[in-house]
Motif scaffolding. Structure first.
Motif, PDB file in Angstrom:
ATOM      1  N   GLY A 129       0.467  -1.268   0.282  1.00  0.00           N
ATOM      2  CA  GLY A 129       0.294  -0.310   0.007  1.00  0.00           C
ATOM      3  C   GLY A 129       0.726   1.592   0.066  1.00  0.00           C
ATOM      4  N   ALA A 130       0.286   2.352  -0.012  1.00  0.00           N
ATOM      5  CA  ALA A 130       0.999   4.082   0.355  1.00  0.00           C
ATOM      6  C   ALA A 130       1.801   3.712   1.761  1.00  0.00           C
ATOM      7  CB  ALA A 130       0.063   4.745   0.391  1.00  0.00           C
ATOM      8  N   GLN A 131       3.290   3.943   1.282  1.00  0.00           N
ATOM      9  CA  GLN A 131       4.122   4.388   2.261  1.00  0.00           C
ATOM     10  C   GLN A 131       4.047   5.792   2.741  1.00  0.00           C
ATOM     11  OE1 GLN A 131       5.489   0.733   3.571  1.00  0.00           O
ATOM     12  NE2 GLN A 131       3.835   0.462   2.477  1.00  0.00           N
ATOM     13  N   LYS A 132       3.655   6.011   3.783  1.00  0.00           N
ATOM     14  CA  LYS A 132       3.932   7.029   4.523  1.00  0.00           C
ATOM     15  C   LYS A 132       5.411   7.491   5.329  1.00  0.00           C
ATOM     16  CE  LYS A 132      -1.085   7.332   5.081  1.00  0.00           C
ATOM     17  NZ  LYS A 132      -2.693   6.856   5.899  1.00  0.00           N
ATOM     18  N   ILE A 133       5.636   8.325   4.277  1.00  0.00           N
ATOM     19  CA  ILE A 133       7.141   8.763   4.799  1.00  0.00           C
ATOM     20  C   ILE A 133       7.347  10.303   5.238  1.00  0.00           C
ATOM     21  CG2 ILE A 133       9.645   8.943   4.128  1.00  0.00           C
ATOM     22  CD1 ILE A 133       8.909   5.991   2.430  1.00  0.00           C
ATOM     23  N   ALA A 134       8.034   9.955   6.121  1.00  0.00           N
ATOM     24  CA  ALA A 134       8.349  11.655   6.807  1.00  0.00           C
ATOM     25  C   ALA A 134      10.055  11.602   6.763  1.00  0.00           C
ATOM     26  CB  ALA A 134       7.860  11.879   7.790  1.00  0.00           C
ATOM     27  N   ARG A 244       6.411   5.714   8.632  1.00  0.00           N
ATOM     28  CA  ARG A 244       7.907   5.219   8.256  1.00  0.00           C
ATOM     29  C   ARG A 244       9.149   6.820   8.654  1.00  0.00           C
ATOM     30  NH1 ARG A 244       8.034   0.212   7.503  1.00  0.00           N
ATOM     31  NH2 ARG A 244       6.274  -0.870   5.752  1.00  0.00           N
ATOM     32  N   VAL A 245      10.355   6.601   8.803  1.00  0.00           N
ATOM     33  CA  VAL A 245      10.697   8.259   9.280  1.00  0.00           C
ATOM     34  C   VAL A 245      12.049   8.323   9.526  1.00  0.00           C
ATOM     35  CG1 VAL A 245      11.465   9.888  10.943  1.00  0.00           C
ATOM     36  CG2 VAL A 245       9.620   8.970  11.441  1.00  0.00           C
ATOM     37  N   THR A 263      15.946  -0.424  10.304  1.00  0.00           N
ATOM     38  CA  THR A 263      15.143  -1.085  11.103  1.00  0.00           C
ATOM     39  C   THR A 263      14.495  -2.062  10.019  1.00  0.00           C
ATOM     40  OG1 THR A 263      13.196  -0.158  11.754  1.00  0.00           O
ATOM     41  CG2 THR A 263      14.673  -0.228  12.982  1.00  0.00           C
ATOM     42  N   ILE A 264      14.575  -3.954  10.888  1.00  0.00           N
ATOM     43  CA  ILE A 264      13.953  -4.664   9.788  1.00  0.00           C
ATOM     44  C   ILE A 264      12.549  -4.411  10.487  1.00  0.00           C
ATOM     45  CG2 ILE A 264      13.516  -7.130   9.166  1.00  0.00           C
ATOM     46  CD1 ILE A 264      16.436  -6.229   8.472  1.00  0.00           C
ATOM     47  N   GLY A 265      11.451  -4.021   9.745  1.00  0.00           N
ATOM     48  CA  GLY A 265      10.270  -3.419  10.053  1.00  0.00           C
ATOM     49  C   GLY A 265      10.317  -2.839  10.630  1.00  0.00           C
ATOM     50  N   CYS A 266       8.732  -2.729  11.355  1.00  0.00           N
ATOM     51  CA  CYS A 266       8.690  -1.525  12.288  1.00  0.00           C
ATOM     52  C   CYS A 266       8.257  -1.650  13.630  1.00  0.00           C
ATOM     53  CB  CYS A 266       7.096  -0.694  12.135  1.00  0.00           C
ATOM     54  SG  CYS A 266       6.952   0.279  11.084  1.00  0.00           S
ATOM     55  N   TRP A 267       8.936  -1.016  14.912  1.00  0.00           N
ATOM     56  CA  TRP A 267       9.622  -1.215  16.022  1.00  0.00           C
ATOM     57  C   TRP A 267       9.440  -0.206  17.349  1.00  0.00           C
ATOM     58  CZ3 TRP A 267      10.558  -3.858  19.720  1.00  0.00           C
ATOM     59  CH2 TRP A 267      11.312  -3.347  21.011  1.00  0.00           C
ATOM     60  N   ALA A 276       2.269   8.613  18.493  1.00  0.00           N
ATOM     61  CA  ALA A 276       3.011   7.932  17.940  1.00  0.00           C
ATOM     62  C   ALA A 276       3.716   7.251  17.754  1.00  0.00           C
ATOM     63  CB  ALA A 276       2.986   8.740  16.825  1.00  0.00           C
ATOM     64  N   CYS A 277       3.617   5.555  17.260  1.00  0.00           N
ATOM     65  CA  CYS A 277       4.706   4.614  17.688  1.00  0.00           C
ATOM     66  C   CYS A 277       4.739   3.473  16.699  1.00  0.00           C
ATOM     67  CB  CYS A 277       4.478   3.847  19.593  1.00  0.00           C
ATOM     68  SG  CYS A 277       4.989   5.478  20.902  1.00  0.00           S
ATOM     69  N   ASN A 278       5.572   2.792  16.837  1.00  0.00           N
ATOM     70  CA  ASN A 278       5.164   1.828  16.154  1.00  0.00           C
ATOM     71  C   ASN A 278       5.601   2.147  14.259  1.00  0.00           C
ATOM     72  OD1 ASN A 278       5.261  -1.384  15.858  1.00  0.00           O
ATOM     73  ND2 ASN A 278       3.896  -0.649  14.600  1.00  0.00           N
ATOM     74  N   TYR A 279       7.029   2.684  14.632  1.00  0.00           N
ATOM     75  CA  TYR A 279       7.761   2.836  13.010  1.00  0.00           C
ATOM     76  C   TYR A 279       8.889   2.558  12.700  1.00  0.00           C
ATOM     77  CZ  TYR A 279       5.689   7.261  12.969  1.00  0.00           C
ATOM     78  OH  TYR A 279       4.119   8.650  13.090  1.00  0.00           O
ATOM     79  N   SER A 280       8.886   2.463  11.882  1.00  0.00           N
ATOM     80  CA  SER A 280      10.228   2.258  11.165  1.00  0.00           C
ATOM     81  C   SER A 280      11.222   3.114  10.888  1.00  0.00           C
ATOM     82  CB  SER A 280       9.922   1.433   9.643  1.00  0.00           C
ATOM     83  OG  SER A 280       9.827   2.725   8.058  1.00  0.00           O
ATOM     84  N   TRP A 281      12.814   3.290  11.361  1.00  0.00           N
ATOM     85  CA  TRP A 281      13.036   4.254  10.806  1.00  0.00           C
ATOM     86  C   TRP A 281      14.479   4.054  10.120  1.00  0.00           C
ATOM     87  CZ3 TRP A 281      18.424   3.762  12.875  1.00  0.00           C
ATOM     88  CH2 TRP A 281      18.747   2.748  13.638  1.00  0.00           C
ATOM     89  N   THR A 282      15.141   4.934   9.920  1.00  0.00           N
ATOM     90  CA  THR A 282      16.435   4.286   8.850  1.00  0.00           C
ATOM     91  C   THR A 282      17.632   6.362   8.846  1.00  0.00           C
ATOM     92  OG1 THR A 282      17.625   4.111   6.868  1.00  0.00           O
ATOM     93  CG2 THR A 282      15.310   4.831   6.550  1.00  0.00           C
ATOM     94  N   TRP A 283      18.588   6.287   8.940  1.00  0.00           N
ATOM     95  CA  TRP A 283      19.460   7.447   8.707  1.00  0.00           C
ATOM     96  C   TRP A 283      20.364   6.870   7.511  1.00  0.00           C
ATOM     97  CZ3 TRP A 283      24.272   6.984   8.689  1.00  0.00           C
ATOM     98  CH2 TRP A 283      24.893   5.844   9.663  1.00  0.00           C
ATOM     99  N   TRP A 284      20.521   8.201   6.561  1.00  0.00           N
ATOM    100  CA  TRP A 284      21.368   7.871   5.486  1.00  0.00           C
ATOM    101  C   TRP A 284      22.179   8.651   5.850  1.00  0.00           C
ATOM    102  CZ3 TRP A 284      16.594   8.647   2.085  1.00  0.00           C
ATOM    103  CH2 TRP A 284      15.615   7.737   1.522  1.00  0.00           C
ATOM    104  N   ARG A 285      23.556   9.006   5.588  1.00  0.00           N
ATOM    105  CA  ARG A 285      24.821  10.019   5.205  1.00  0.00           C
ATOM    106  C   ARG A 285      24.647  10.513   4.077  1.00  0.00           C
ATOM    107  NH1 ARG A 285      30.224   7.640   6.019  1.00  0.00           N
ATOM    108  NH2 ARG A 285      30.875   7.990   4.558  1.00  0.00           N
ATOM    109  N   ASP A 286      24.862  11.914   4.637  1.00  0.00           N
ATOM    110  CA  ASP A 286      24.340  12.490   2.837  1.00  0.00           C
ATOM    111  C   ASP A 286      25.310  12.583   1.809  1.00  0.00           C
ATOM    112  OD1 ASP A 286      26.880  13.356   4.193  1.00  0.00           O
ATOM    113  OD2 ASP A 286      25.895  15.771   4.497  1.00  0.00           O
ATOM    114  N   ASP A 287      26.338  11.854   2.072  1.00  0.00           N
ATOM    115  CA  ASP A 287      27.430  12.208   1.191  1.00  0.00           C
ATOM    116  C   ASP A 287      27.167  10.126   0.505  1.00  0.00           C
ATOM    117  OD1 ASP A 287      28.450  10.778   3.263  1.00  0.00           O
ATOM    118  OD2 ASP A 287      30.637  10.380   2.256  1.00  0.00           O
TER     119      ASP A 287
END
Length: 718
Positions: A129-134, A244-245, A263-267, A276-287
């Motif tokens: 479905g639609a992935q709601k991402i911030a 998802r953040v 994360t593998i899935g949402c925590w 609000a809880c039960n999110y997946s999170w990911t961080w990316w390095r800008d370079d």
């Protein structure tokens, strides 16, 4: 000493979990040590089972050259680090409830075994479905975010040229990638509630080291910077609208070894704000996302983790495409260069991932095959839904080994970016009991380029006959965009193989001079066409002639694919103290299998406790008088006995006086004295007696291991 041991053990739990299990004390030794040193009991590990939701995230190194998996188990109110010597661990995503049995020290557990209790289900964190991402862009006071990484640029990475003035050719985007790979089932939400929202960059109040650097080995430590980013963006985001953040961080040198983490899935305990809880999170390095292509590559990988996927690996066998069923081979974590979940590329999530983890494909799209037949498979990027792959049972009667066969044409803006050899035939992924949960294993069918997974396809005109089962696969042709395949189940020639040997338990404890039993399992890995054969059993460790080794039975007769067990008994000499490695092997003809040295058992030999002492004997009681006639006076009762033991710590001497007459006499013993070890006599003074009558005495020897039986006598005094 126990404090130093605890620190060393916990270090091994994280770095060498198999060794940590071998060094851990058995349960009975732990009990004895805790009783003997109660003030240090908190420094000892414990053995048991622990159950709770799994928290699971993956660190991906720069260039996808290294990865690190982080598993934690929520037990009560604590998050406990979870390690395992095996790559196969129960639970494939966050919030799966698992039970782990093994060893715990403080906030670390090494699991000897684990089981899935229940699988995480969440409608708000579905991969469909639609992935709601911030997306939150972050700068540090000393390190601003790269000027390339703007809201406009990331709109293009997520949604493509139509949403960004930063155009790309081809028009790659995360949403388009997901839309094509899922046949429209999954995409980035671009309108209404929960539409993609990119905010920032926010300059945080301080710099953050978002990784821990241990001698050049980097590990995620982003909890504080994530919370600071959530707080900075709180006014701009209603977190209840998203599931998802993504946090984009500047490269400030604190995390040079890691490109991104997800994360593998949402925590369930990731709560960015607004309740609000039960999110997946990911961080990316800008370079690491400096171009549209790099951004889509990293994003589809890290957010593939968020959707619930593990890595796409390769499985290598030195002289053949694949070894016997359930034999592990050598896995390379990023070895699949044809899936974005492997080494940095534009390949779609493969059929195994889409069927088993994402729910993007069903059995109508991935056709189960367990009988001979011919099949025509459209390209994997065919629209709309079609038969995208075959799920081929590896051998008649095999229940846990499958080959996922698909065709990747050189078409579209994603599959066309892959290495050319993959377009010449079938790409085949393998799944058996050695495939870790949530992950996939690519096989290499081009054996003349040994261990080179850039050309793994089984090409048109080739037939592969499985040397261990009755399966063969022929790639006939590619016609009108479809791959034509013939699958046969015919008895192949006999192919003998080394057996697989395992031993359990992995740790044990025994008193010196006593025996301990292990269970040895042997699996016959011969191909299905072979006859049963007999494997003789042996154990070469410890290397000490004073140990005795026996098996019951001494050999096992097994058919192809069958597993049998035998009891290995190790009898220790009375002088052996310490920890010893114990192995096992099975041999039939020229084929020998042995326990992996990493998983040899560890047997701790301890000093046996003292045995209860032998009972004394010949207890006599003699009344001692002075004077005669009317002047005769009792002085004492002299007691003597024979000491028959050499390990008593004391004797227990008791006395009673007989009361009553005839059949109604009673005599209730009471403590009299505790003669020291090796004493063989005692004088009971007259002053302690209560007049004339019949007195009974009983004595026994005692030590810390127990007491002997009572020995009795009686005497008449006047």
């Amino acid at each position: 000493m126990l404090q130093q041991r605890q620190s060393l053990l916990e270090a091994f739990m994280a770095s060498q979990p198999a060794l940590a299990l071998q060094l851990s004390f058995p349960a009975d030794v732990l009990g004895d040590l805790a009783a003997s040193f109660p003030q240090s009991a908190g420094r000892l590990e414990s053995r048991g089972s622990w159950q709770g939701p799994l928290y699971y995230f993956v660190e991906d190194g720069v260039g996808f050259t290294r990865s690190r998996e982080n598993r934690k188990l929520r037990v009560g109110g604590q998050l406990i680090d979870l390690f395992s010597p095996s790559p196969v661990v129960a639970g494939s995503k966050c919030n799966d409830v698992i039970a782990a049995t093994g060893v715990r020290s403080n906030n670390k557990i090494v699991a000897e075994s684990s089981t899935l209790v229940s699988s995480a289900l969440s409608a708000t964190c579905s991969p469909v479905g639609a992935q709601k991402i911030a997306v939150i862009l972050v700068s540090f006071p000393s390190t601003p975010l790269s000027q390339t990484i703007t809201q406009n640029f990331l709109n293009g990475v997520f949604l493509g040229n139509a949403f960004s003035s930063s155009a790309s050719t081809p028009d790659w985007s995360i949403s388009d990638f997901w839309t094509q790979a899922s046949d429209g089932k999954t995409y980035v939400n671009s309108s209404g509630t929960g539409a993609l929202t990119i905010v920032g960059p926010y300059t945080l109040s301080q710099d953050y080291a978002y990784c821990t650097n241990s001698n050049g080995s980097y590990s995620d430590n982003s909890g504080a910077v994530r919370q600071a980013a959530y707080a900075a963006a709180d006014a701009a985001l209603n977190y209840t609208d998203f599931s998802r953040v993504v946090v984009v961080l500047p490269n400030n040198g604190s995390c040079t070894g890691i490109a991104g983490v997800g994360t593998i899935g949402c925590w369930s305990s990731e709560c960015p704000g607004d309740g609000a809880c039960n999110y997946s999170w990911t961080w990316w390095r800008d370079d690491q996302i400096g171009s549209r292509g790099a951004g889509v590559n990293l994003a589809t990988h890290e957010m593939g983790h968020n959707l619930g996927l593990g890595h796409s690996a390769s499985r290598y066998y030195a002289t053949e495409v694949v070894g016997p069923v359930d034999v592990a081979g050598t896995r390379s974590e990023y070895g699949d260069s044809f899936s974005t979940m492997g080494f940095w590329n534009f390949g779609f999530y493969n059929a195994q991932h889409q069927l088993n983890q994402l729910g993007w494909l069903s059995s109508s799209n991935v056709l189960p095959v367990n009988t001979s037949g011919s099949y025509s498979i459209p390209g994997f990027d065919t629209r709309p839904d079609a038969v995208k792959a075959l799920k081929i049972q590896r051998g008649t009667g095999t229940t846990d080994a499958w080959m996922y066969l698909a065709y990747y044409p050189s078409s579209g803006i994603y599959l066309s970016q892959l290495g050319s050899q993959i377009h010449t035939g079938a790409i085949i992924h393998y799944q058996d009991a050695q495939t870790p949960g949530g992950k996939t294993d690519l096989l290499d069918f081009t054996q003349n380029t040994n261990n080179n997974f850039s050309d793994p396809a089984l090409a048109v005109g080739q037939t592969w006959a499985d040397p261990y089962t009755d399966l063969s696969i022929t790639i006939n042709s590619i016609v009108s965009g479809s791959l034509n395949v013939t699958v046969n189940y015919n008895t192949p020639p006999c192919s003998a193989a080394n057996p697989t040997v395992t031993i359990s338990p992995l740790t044990g404890s025994v008193n010196a001079g006593s025996s301990f039993n292990f269970t040895v399992s042997v699996k016959n890995n011969d191909s299905i066409a072979c006859a049963s054969r007999t494997f003789s059993l042996a154990s070469s460790l410890p290397i000490d002639a004073t140990w005795t080794t026996s098996f019951s039975p001494a050999s096992l007769t097994l058919g192809p694919g069958a597993t049998g067990t035998a009891t290995l008994t190790k009898t220790t000499p009375s002088t052996a103290l310490g920890s010893y490695s114990v192995n096992a092997s099975a041999t039939s003809g020229s084929n020998t299998g042995a326990t992996d040295p990493t998983f040899n058992a560890s047997l701790t030999v301890t000093t046996p406790p003292p045995s209860p002492p032998a009972a004394p004997s010949s207890l006599t009681a003699t009344a001692q008088y002075s004077g005669s006639g009317k002047n005769k006076t009792l002085q004492s009762v002299k007691l003597t006995w024979v000491d028959n033991s050499n390990n008593e710590t004391q004797f227990d001497l008791q006395r009673c006086k007989v009361t009553g007459k005839g059949n109604s006499t009673t005599c209730t013993y009471a403590p009299l004295a505790l003669p020291s070890a090796n004493v063989t006599s005692y004088a009971d003074p007259a002053s302690s007696l209560s007049g004339s009558g019949t007195y009974k005495y009983q004595i026994r020897s005692e030590n810390g291991a127990g007491n002997s039986t009572w020995v009795q006598t009686q005497v008449q005094v006047q």
